[in-house]
Design an enzyme around this catalytic site. Sequence first.
Site, PDB file in Angstrom:
ATOM      1  N   GLY A  15       0.817  -1.200   0.000  1.00  0.00           N
ATOM      2  CA  GLY A  15       0.000   0.000   0.000  1.00  0.00           C
ATOM      3  C   GLY A  15       0.855   1.255   0.000  1.00  0.00           C
ATOM      4  O   GLY A  15       0.599   2.210  -0.743  1.00  0.00           O
ATOM      5  N   ASP A  77       8.219   6.470   8.569  1.00  0.00           N
ATOM      6  CA  ASP A  77       7.640   5.869   9.762  1.00  0.00           C
ATOM      7  C   ASP A  77       6.407   6.698  10.045  1.00  0.00           C
ATOM      8  O   ASP A  77       6.485   7.933  10.124  1.00  0.00           O
ATOM      9  CB  ASP A  77       8.607   5.887  10.945  1.00  0.00           C
ATOM     10  CG  ASP A  77       8.140   4.928  12.040  1.00  0.00           C
ATOM     11  OD1 ASP A  77       7.757   3.798  11.702  1.00  0.00           O
ATOM     12  OD2 ASP A  77       8.168   5.305  13.221  1.00  0.00           O
ATOM     13  N   LYS A 187      -7.114  10.773  -1.247  1.00  0.00           N
ATOM     14  CA  LYS A 187      -6.298  10.557  -0.058  1.00  0.00           C
ATOM     15  C   LYS A 187      -4.891  11.111  -0.249  1.00  0.00           C
ATOM     16  O   LYS A 187      -4.336  11.759   0.640  1.00  0.00           O
ATOM     17  CB  LYS A 187      -6.243   9.071   0.288  1.00  0.00           C
ATOM     18  CG  LYS A 187      -5.447   8.782   1.558  1.00  0.00           C
ATOM     19  CD  LYS A 187      -5.346   7.297   1.823  1.00  0.00           C
ATOM     20  CE  LYS A 187      -4.390   7.013   2.970  1.00  0.00           C
ATOM     21  NZ  LYS A 187      -4.132   5.577   3.153  1.00  0.00           N
TER      22      LYS A 187
END
Length: 209
Positions: A15, A77, A187
């Site tokens: 993803g 991260d 998004k």
Amino acid sequence: MPAGARVIIASHNQGKLRELQRILAEMIPGFEETMLVSAAGLELPDVVEDQVTFEGNALLKARTVAAATGLVAVADDSGLAVDVLGGSPGFLSARWSGRHGDDEANNDLLLAQMGDIPAEHRAARFVCAAALVAPDGTEVIERGEMPGRLLTERRGTNGFGYDPLFVPEDQPAGQARSAAELSSEEKDAISHRGKAFRAIAGDLARLLA
């Protein structure tokens, strides 16, 4: 290493790979999605994410992969920071339930923890620290955030991670879709990861020129 690869993302998450491929192809003239490849399937050193900040873990991963491959490496991260949980799950988001990458278990645990929290106190934000490391010693790190609030049940089937439980703040008036109900393009335009990687896209373009 796949032919044509020039940048490697220090992640096995497909993803994230697809999201970053779209973002860089949009931001960098001449950049093709096949130029960015995942670390999945490559024999690379294991990285123990033992830092206690998003920035520290992103930089650790990018440094390790750049050193091992001789390619420009990018890493991120990212995680969910919930106000009433003091910013948790934070950098522990992917393993909040105790099993790394178990999205369903992570979402179940978060729903249980937030069960009695009223709507006005369900503010949260997605945070991403993106790191770029090149073999010549170049290091860049940027941060992006996507504010919003948590739902009381899952909605939508797009995205991954905590997307079905999170309603981004930055939506057209009258809309309150979860991140998992947005299209990939919608998004990307507002996401924490999109903001962070667009911020380092200029540095990456210069390295690839």
